[in-house]
Every structure is written in structure tokens, then in C-alpha cells.
Design an enzyme around this catalytic site. Structure first.
Site, PDB file in Angstrom:
ATOM      1  N   HIS A  90       0.848  -1.192   0.000  1.00 22.04           N
ATOM      2  CA  HIS A  90       0.000   0.000   0.000  1.00 22.04           C
ATOM      3  C   HIS A  90       0.886   1.245   0.000  1.00 22.04           C
ATOM      4  O   HIS A  90       1.987   1.246   0.555  1.00 22.04           O
ATOM      5  CB  HIS A  90      -0.905  -0.013   1.232  1.00 22.04           C
ATOM      6  CG  HIS A  90      -1.985   1.023   1.201  1.00 22.04           C
ATOM      7  ND1 HIS A  90      -1.746   2.339   1.537  1.00 22.04           N
ATOM      8  CD2 HIS A  90      -3.294   0.941   0.864  1.00 22.04           C
ATOM      9  CE1 HIS A  90      -2.869   3.022   1.419  1.00 22.04           C
ATOM     10  NE2 HIS A  90      -3.818   2.201   1.013  1.00 22.04           N
ATOM     11  N   GLU A 160      -3.373   2.657  -7.311  1.00 24.98           N
ATOM     12  CA  GLU A 160      -3.741   3.753  -6.423  1.00 24.98           C
ATOM     13  C   GLU A 160      -2.795   4.931  -6.655  1.00 24.98           C
ATOM     14  O   GLU A 160      -1.708   4.984  -6.078  1.00 24.98           O
ATOM     15  CB  GLU A 160      -3.732   3.311  -4.956  1.00 24.98           C
ATOM     16  CG  GLU A 160      -2.524   2.499  -4.514  1.00 24.98           C
ATOM     17  CD  GLU A 160      -2.383   2.449  -2.999  1.00 24.98           C
ATOM     18  OE1 GLU A 160      -3.307   2.855  -2.282  1.00 24.98           O
ATOM     19  OE2 GLU A 160      -1.310   2.030  -2.537  1.00 24.98           O
ATOM     20  N   GLY A 166      -6.968  10.587  -0.826  1.00 23.59           N
ATOM     21  CA  GLY A 166      -7.314  11.556   0.202  1.00 23.59           C
ATOM     22  C   GLY A 166      -7.439  12.988  -0.286  1.00 23.59           C
ATOM     23  O   GLY A 166      -7.693  13.892   0.502  1.00 23.59           O
ATOM     24  N   SER A 206      -9.662   8.286  -3.875  1.00 20.39           N
ATOM     25  CA  SER A 206     -10.840   9.162  -3.814  1.00 20.39           C
ATOM     26  C   SER A 206     -12.048   8.546  -4.520  1.00 20.39           C
ATOM     27  O   SER A 206     -12.804   9.237  -5.204  1.00 20.39           O
ATOM     28  CB  SER A 206     -10.519  10.547  -4.392  1.00 20.39           C
ATOM     29  OG  SER A 206      -9.542  11.205  -3.609  1.00 20.39           O
ATOM     30  N   GLY A 227     -10.860   3.709   0.050  1.00 21.76           N
ATOM     31  CA  GLY A 227     -10.134   4.221   1.199  1.00 21.76           C
ATOM     32  C   GLY A 227     -11.058   4.855   2.216  1.00 21.76           C
ATOM     33  O   GLY A 227     -11.866   4.189   2.860  1.00 21.76           O
ATOM     34  N   GLY A 228     -10.970   6.171   2.363  1.00 22.67           N
ATOM     35  CA  GLY A 228     -11.733   6.888   3.369  1.00 22.67           C
ATOM     36  C   GLY A 228     -13.229   6.668   3.280  1.00 22.67           C
ATOM     37  O   GLY A 228     -13.921   6.613   4.306  1.00 22.67           O
TER      38      GLY A 228
END
Length: 248
Positions: A90, A160, A166, A206, A227-228
Site C-alpha cells: 500500500h 492507487e 485523500g 478518492s 479508502g476513506g
């Protein structure tokens, strides 16, 4: 590094209920979660006891099988918890922990040997993109990461772009497709066309419910590494249900 084991139990239960209520087709769209190591036993017990159609894996893995490596997590430990997957390489591991391509390759090999499916992450920074152009760095990272593998291996590759993670500003679907196509071509060159065709290539950076459909329309994008947005139950559930709005 989010959610303790009690929070993870609640999250997994709610996610399963949300997808069930939405009549999610788990056979068409696999959903996998990657909780912290301290949560894995609780997640395993819940999924097994309630017969939930969810998959799970570790966020990282050691290149070593066992020994004097305090704090490391062996791939055999993850398999003993019935993990199917493990994330390797990652961007945060590469950046914050200075993991080299060689270390990532050793971790991929350890995962495969233990019977885990590695989710090999590759991607470039904004500086890499400016200096080398699209796909050059991800392709080089992929080539290094799979150097010790043989044809027929089950593998997931996650593109990624570090510049998108982010930031709230994802790559365009066309950018994701360009890199995904180059990654699949590299897999075919190194491991053969059959392995390349079977491999799943994900986009991460994102990813949101509002943009997932555009990525999933691309020929070589098979899924997403979220992710987030994965911490928002409703948002993650909507992302998983992308087939409902890919035609819009």
C-alpha cells in the site's frame, strides 16, 4: 488504523444488513473488508457464525514465516483466521515505512505461499507522473512485485495514484483505464495471457459512490480499493452497489 474490534463488529453487521436490504448480488460483486489485525478474529467469528457473504483480509503481512520479528504478522497467521486476501505494498507502507519493491515482492511471495491472494498496490506520486508520465512507475512496481510468481497464480492488482488518495480529486476513468490496460499487458508479458485475464485490477484513490460507475465502465477496471469512503457505511454500501447506476 480505524475501528477497534467492537466497532468493527458493529460495522460489519450493519454493512451486511444494508447490502441484504438492498438485495445486493454478492455473486456479481464481491465485497471484502480489511480491518486492523486486532479486529480480525472478531470479524472472522461474526462472518462465520452469521454466515455472512463477505470476504476479509489483512492490511499488511510479513515477508517472514516466523521467528524473531517482533510486531510482524505472518501470512500463516492470517490463513489460520481464514483470511482470503492481504494488502501488500500500500502507498502508505511504501511511503511511511519505506518499503522497497524488493520487500513488497517478498511479501507477495509469502502471501501466495501461505494460500492468500495478495492485493498488490502500485501507483505514482504527482512528481513521478510529471517526470515519467502515466503508467511508467505503476508498471515498474508491478513487474518487481510479481518477479517471483509463476503463471496461474491468483492475484489482485490495485492501481492507487498517490496524488489522488485523500485529495478528493480522483483520476478520471480514462486515466484509470490507461494505467489498468498497461498493468494487464505487463501481467500477460510476465505471467501469461490466461493469468492476466483472470487477474482483477482495481482502482483506488478518492473513490466515491458518485464516481464509481465511471470507473466500472472501463474495460480493464474490475473493481475498487476504497479508502476513506469505506468508513462511511452508507457510502461504502452505495459503492458496492455500482451496477444499479453504471448505465446512468
Amino acid at each position: 488504523m480505524n475501528l477497534d474490534h467492537l466497532q468493527s463488529i458493529a460495522f460489519v453487521q450493519k454493512l451486511a444488513w444494508s447490502l441484504k436490504d438492498a438485495r445486493h448480488d454478492f455473486a456479481a460483486v464481491e465485497v471484502a473488508i480489511f480491518p486492523p489485525f486486532t479486529d480480525l478474529r472478531s470479524v472472522q467469528t461474526l462472518i462465520a457464525a452469521d454466515k455472512l457473504d463477505l470476504h476479509y483480509g489483512g492490511q499488511d503481512v510479513s515477508e517472514h514465516v516466523s521467528g524473531a520479528y517482533t510486531g510482524e504478522i505472518s501470512a500463516t497467521f492470517l490463513r489460520a483466521l481464514d483470511c482470503g486476501y492481504v494488502i501488500v505494498g500500500h502507498s502508505e507502507r511504501r511511503t511511511l515505512h519505506h518499503e522497497t519493491d524488493e520487500k513488497v515482492a517478498a511479501k507477495v511471495a509469502a502471501a501466495v505461499t501461505a494460500g492468500l491472494v495478495p492485493v498488490l498496490c502500485v501507483g505514482e506520486t504527482a512528481e513521478d507522473l510529471e517526470l515519467h508520465g502515466p503508467s511508467a512507475v505503476p508498471v515498474a512496481q508491478l513487474r518487481a512485485g510479481i518477479a517471483g510468481l509463476t503463471a496461474g497464480v491468483e492475484l489482485v492488482v490495485a492501481y492507487e495514484p498517490v496524488w489522488a488518495i485523500g485529495s478528493g480529486q480522483a483520476a478520471t476513468p480514462e486515466q484509470a483505464q490507461q494505467v489498468a490496460a498497461a498493468l494487464r499487458a505487463t501481467l500477460a508479458e510476465v505471467l501469461g495471457q490466461e493469468t492476466a485475464d483472470a487477474a482483477r485490477i482495481l482502482y483506488g484513490g478518492s473513490v466515491k459512490a458518485g464516481n464509481i460507475a465511471g470507473f466500472m465502465r472501463q474495460t480493464d477496471v474490475d473493481g475498487a480499493l476504497v479508502g476513506g469512503a469505506s468508513l462511511d457505511l452508507a457510502e461504502f454500501s452505495r459503492i458496492a452497489q455500482f451496477p444499479k447506476h453504471v448505465g446512468t
